[in-house]
Structures are given as C-alpha cells and as structure tokens.
Design a protein around this motif. Structure first.
Motif, mmCIF file in Angstrom:
data_model
loop_
_atom_site.group_PDB
_atom_site.id
_atom_site.type_symbol
_atom_site.label_atom_id
_atom_site.label_comp_id
_atom_site.label_asym_id
_atom_site.label_seq_id
_atom_site.Cartn_x
_atom_site.Cartn_y
_atom_site.Cartn_z
ATOM 1 N N ASP A 46 0.050 -13.194 64.680
ATOM 2 C CA ASP A 46 1.254 -12.384 64.240
ATOM 3 C C ASP A 46 1.421 -11.724 63.355
ATOM 4 O OD1 ASP A 46 3.009 -10.382 63.831
ATOM 5 O OD2 ASP A 46 4.546 -11.333 64.880
ATOM 6 N N ILE A 47 0.871 -10.638 62.647
ATOM 7 C CA ILE A 47 0.472 -10.625 61.351
ATOM 8 C C ILE A 47 1.526 -10.756 60.451
ATOM 9 C CG2 ILE A 47 1.653 -7.807 60.714
ATOM 10 C CD1 ILE A 47 -1.426 -7.206 59.442
ATOM 11 N N LYS A 48 2.623 -10.710 60.774
ATOM 12 C CA LYS A 48 4.359 -10.831 60.147
ATOM 13 C C LYS A 48 4.008 -12.696 59.245
ATOM 14 C CE LYS A 48 7.837 -11.656 62.341
ATOM 15 N NZ LYS A 48 9.481 -11.781 62.299
ATOM 16 N N TYR A 49 2.901 -13.096 59.877
ATOM 17 C CA TYR A 49 2.697 -14.717 59.285
ATOM 18 C C TYR A 49 1.039 -15.078 58.610
ATOM 19 C CZ TYR A 49 7.088 -15.538 61.224
ATOM 20 O OH TYR A 49 8.597 -15.207 62.103
ATOM 21 N N SER A 50 0.103 -14.218 58.968
ATOM 22 C CA SER A 50 -0.879 -13.931 58.921
ATOM 23 C C SER A 50 -1.238 -14.909 57.610
ATOM 24 C CB SER A 50 -2.045 -12.920 58.270
ATOM 25 O OG SER A 50 -0.878 -11.709 57.698
ATOM 26 N N GLU A 99 7.181 -5.951 57.964
ATOM 27 C CA GLU A 99 7.270 -6.677 59.721
ATOM 28 C C GLU A 99 8.666 -7.260 59.577
ATOM 29 O OE1 GLU A 99 4.461 -7.965 61.707
ATOM 30 O OE2 GLU A 99 5.680 -8.995 63.708
ATOM 31 N N SER A 154 2.853 -8.199 56.120
ATOM 32 C CA SER A 154 3.730 -8.736 56.237
ATOM 33 C C SER A 154 5.557 -8.999 56.277
ATOM 34 C CB SER A 154 3.383 -10.209 55.913
ATOM 35 O OG SER A 154 2.325 -10.754 56.577
#
Lengths: 257, 294
Positions: B41-45, A131, A128
């Motif tokens: 999105d993995i960014k907010y997982s 990204e 996370s």
C-alpha cells in the motif's frame, strides 16, 4: 579531481540545497492552494480531500514550476568560474580542461539526481499522508518524475556546450532565441494549422494521456520511446561533455578578466 | 583492543544497528497491519524505503561511534575505465531474468516458445526491457541504502578478517537472515510452498549468498558502491518482470513451490559461482604479488 568536485559543491552549496528543496517544497505549498474551497469550514480532512480530488495534473504543474526554479541554479555551476584568470589557472592543473568540465558535468548531473530523489520522496510522503488522512488512495507520479529527470538531463546536454562556448549569459540568450523559434512555430501552427474542433476534448485527451502514462497504460511504441529516450539523453550528456571539452578554450576568451 | 578485536567489534555494532530497527519494525507491522497492506500500500511505502536504508545508517553510525573515519567508503564513482562494469551491472539482471524464464519453461512448461510471440508483440517486449533499464538506474538510490551497508562496509571488513570465501558466505548469510522477517511473511516466495517458512529463509539466504558474490565482485572491480546499487535496482525492478515473458505453458500462480523458486534463482547461482572462483583466483594473484621476490 576530488578537489575540483569539492570546490564546486562547496561553492554552490546553496544551489544544491535549492535543487533539493524547490520542487518538494512546492509540492507541500500546493496543499495550501488546494485547500482553498468554496466551503467556509476548515479542516485537515477537507484539505487533504481536496488534494486527493485534484488529480495528478495540479501536482505535476507544481513540480514543473519547481524544476523551472532549479534550472538557473544548475547554470551557476558553470557561471561561478567565468573569470579568465581562474579558468586558465584551473586548466593548467594536471586534470586540465577535461577534469575541470568533468567535475562541472558531474555536479550538474548530481543536482538533477538530487532534485529527482527529493521530489520522489516528497511525492510518496504526500501520497501516504493523504491516504492516512482521507482513506483515499492517491497515485504517485513516479513514472512521470523519472521521465522528467531524463528530460532535464537532455536539456542540459543541449544547454551546456552553448554556456561553455559563449558564457552563461550569451549562452542563455542563444537558448532564448531557440525557444522563441519553437514558440513562433507553435504560434504559427495555432494560427494556421489544423486544430481540434472541441478544445475541451483536446485537453481532456492530454490529461487522459498523462494519467495513462503514469499508470503504465501506454501503447507499445511509447514503451520503446520511453526506453530509448534515457539512452539518448544520457548518451547526449556524454557527447555534450566531449563537445564542451573542445569548446572550452575558445569560450574562455569571452570571459571577464 | 587489538586491531582484529576492534574490527570484529565494529562488525557486531554494524549488525546490531542494521538488524534491530529493521526486524522490530517489520515484525510489529506484520502483526499489526499485515504484510501485504504495509508492503504494497502506498500509505506505508515510505516505511519500506526507510527500512532499506538501515544498513547505510548502520555503516554511518558504526563509523561515527567507533571513530573509524571515512577510509574505504566506496563512495567514489570511479567511472574511468569502469564504464563496462556499470553497463554490466545494468544488463546482467535482465539477462539472468530472461534465462530464469527460459529455465522455468524448460523444466515445467511446454517448451513451445512460439506462444511468446503470440502473447506479446516484439515492440512491447523490447519496450519493456528498455523501460526496465531506464527506470531502474534512477531508482538505484533506493538500493544504495542496502549496498552502502553490505557491500561498502560489511563485506570488505569480513574479507579482511576471514578470507574472500568467508566474506562471501558469511556476508551472504547475514544479508539473507536480515531479510528473514520479510521472507516469513511471504515477500520473496509467497506462503504456499512446502516447508514454509524456514525453507524460504534457507532459499533466500542461498540467493543472497549468490547475489552477494556478484555484487561483491562488481564493487571490488570498480571500487565503487554505485554499480552494485544499479544491479540491485534492476534486479528488484525488472528481473521478475522480464522472466515472465518467457514463462510459457504454465500458470504462474502455480509456480509456488520451493523447487520452482530454486530453478528461478539458478542463473544467479551459476553466475555467482563463476564470479566466486574469479574472486578467489584474483585474491591468490594479489597475495602472490604481495610476496617480495627474492
């Protein structure tokens, strides 16, 4: 039973903490390693860019080292009670040998679970953050972590009866001999077996295989192996517990007074 | 405060703690980031994972705030004599997933199951089913966050204050409404069905009532929250995936109406109804045993 569980957790709290933190901490230490670059400029953006570019192999290597650190701490659960008097006393309790070993097997299983969960969360956080900072998507290694969890359980299923029968010290010696045997076979294969002509291609294919495995891009037969292996490892762990129950009384004779 | 009033007060505190952070964060993120981005999105997982733990946090905080203590925490494994229930929890979602696939094909497809073997190889299908089992069990820690709140705290409390059927209906409704911000964003049934979004919320609540009964039955049988977590994890990770094998002769993208989803949920609704009857019967039996014989 609750008492034994509490005792094992309380007595090995440090080991539990290590099992939770070691692989995840190493994941974050990895950032320092990947930040070393030829460019002299230092920026957070650059560090995480390097991390994103480094691929999953570096991450898996650091996770693997973390698992190696956890390994001896799992044995502490067995070794902490290797005193003849205590062992006889504990099996004289109503729960007996089965209760004593059940609590130990359960705590070890729990520690493996804690290692898995903490590494999983750390990996997700790392992905996370990377990204958010770089804008580039970094794949999580979740699939590999699940298999690592089952491998750890499988390894323990083999190790623990030896540790129970011969004591952790002699048990780990026997394990070392076995590993040495496997290593010798590997060396003999490397010396005389058919090797790939192009070693670079060989390593590339391994890398490709792991990346494909992580993204679920695998042949059908490997799906079956991936599905059956957990059954074998968990079943093996239960079998290992039953074997250990049979060996425990003999093992106590090897303990210090 | 009387005992009953205090228990209701605890339920209200629990619901507030479980709902407020979840609803506020989801509503804000749906508006600011967009549901599909933040959820997939993995960014907010990590946010998704954290939100799944709000019921568990609510359980812990309510116990601390109201000085309730840790009785009936359902944290024990209770493996002895309950292995069959653990296996049941692991297998049941896969079976209902398979039945869902068959039902969808029976109702809306062309009923030619030979296409299944043409589309997928047998080892592949077996492999996927086994992989669902293998991956879901370790991922039950995700769903533990929900189960430790709903099944280990809310349901037993509601059962004590109302009755078994009250706990099943009210608990399921609360659980379904808790999902509402996700449902109205299209998480459960998409956004293209007629009656969007309210029909979706009703359908989700119905589904949660049925699933809640199954989970309550497993939790009561074992006295442990872990089998319920395993069922929930397998259901979330594999139920859908496995049903896809047997959906033949229909474009899956066209299965977006509420009645399609209703047929899909049918196996769990039936299983839930059966277990509901069993729960009621069991409750009556326990009550009869509690009455002293003259």
């Amino acid at each position: 039973m609750n008492g034994l569980l509490y005792k094992n957790l309380r007595q090995n709290l440090f080991a539990v903490i290590i099992s939770a933190l070691a692989p995840s901490t190493l994941l974050f230490i990895m950032i320092i390693f990947t930040s070393i670059s030829e460019e002299n400029t230092f920026s957070i953006q650059l560090i995480f860019q390097n991390l994103a570019d480094s691929g999953i192999m570096i991450r898996l290597f650091f996770i693997f080292v973390g698992y190696m650190i956890v390994e001896p701490y799992l044995f502490l659960i067995i070794s902490c009670d290797e005193i003849k008097k205590w062992a006889y006393f504990s099996i004289s309790a109503p729960t007996g040998v089965k209760g004593q070993l059940y609590s130990k097997y359960l705590v070890i299983f729990m520690m493996c679970g804690i290692t898995f969960i903490c590494t999983y969360v750390a990996d997700i956080i790392l992905c996370s953050v990377t990204e958010i900072i770089t804008g580039e998507e970094m794949t999580s290694v979740a699939s590999v972590l699940i298999i690592l969890f089952y491998i750890q359980i499988f390894m323990k299923a083999i190790d623990l009866p030896f540790a129970v029968r011969f004591g952790t010290h002699r048990g780990s010696n026997i394990k070392m001999v076995m590993l040495l045997g496997i290593f010798m076979i590997f060396i003999i294969y490397m010396l005389f077996g058919p090797l790939p002509v192009d070693s670079e291609k060989f390593f590339e294919s391994i890398y490709e295989f792991i990346e494909n495995f992580n993204s679920g891009n695998i042949p059908d037969w490997l799906f079956i192996v991936q599905g059956i292996f957990p059954v074998i490892s968990v079943g093996g762990y239960i079998l290992s517990y039953l074997i250990s129950c049979k060996l425990y009384l003999k093992g106590i004779e090897n303990y210090d007074k | 405060m009387t005992n009953k009033k205090q228990e209701w007060f605890r339920i209200v505190v629990f619901i507030i703690i479980a709902f407020v952070p979840m609803w506020i964060s989801v509503i804000i993120m749906n508006k600011k980031i967009g549901f599909k981005t933040w959820f997939y999105d993995i960014k907010y997982s990590w946010i998704g994972i954290a939100l799944m733990f709000t019921p568990a946090i609510a359980n812990i905080l309510t116990r601390v705030v109201t000085k309730e203590g840790w009785k009936n925490s359902y944290l024990h494994l209770h493996l002895k004599g309950n292995i069959k229930h653990y296996i049941f929890a692991l297998i049941l979602p896969v079976i209902s997933g398979l039945i869902s696939g068959i039902l969808i094909t029976v109702f809306f497809g062309n009923l030619d199951f030979r296409e299944v073997s043409e589309k997928y190889s047998f080892p592949f299908m077996i492999g996927i089913i086994l992989t669902v089992f293998a991956t879901s069990a370790p991922l039950a820690w995700y769903t533990f966050g929900e189960e430790f709140g709903w099944r280990a705290y809310l349901y037993p409390k509601l059962e004590k204050l109302t009755c078994t059927s009250g706990a099943c209906l009210l608990g399921g409704a609360i659980w379904g409404i808790w999902h509402a911000p996700l449902t109205v964003a299209g998480h459960n049934f998409g956004i293209e069905y007629r009656g969007f979004p309210w029909l979706g919320v009703v359908l989700m609540t119905l589904s949660c009532i049925a699933d809640g009964i199954i989970l309550m039955w497993i939790t009561k049988k074992t006295g442990s929250v872990y089998p319920a977590s395993i069922w929930h994890a397998v259901n979330n990770n594999g139920g859908n995936l496995i049903s896809n094998f047997l959906i033949i002769g229909i474009n899956k993208n066209q299965l977006n109406q509420a009645y399609h989803h209703f047929v899909f949920l049918l196996p769990n609704l039936i299983i839930g109804s059966i277990l509901f009857i069993l729960l009621i019967k069991n409750n009556k039996k326990t009550k009869n045993q509690d009455i002293p014989q003259e």
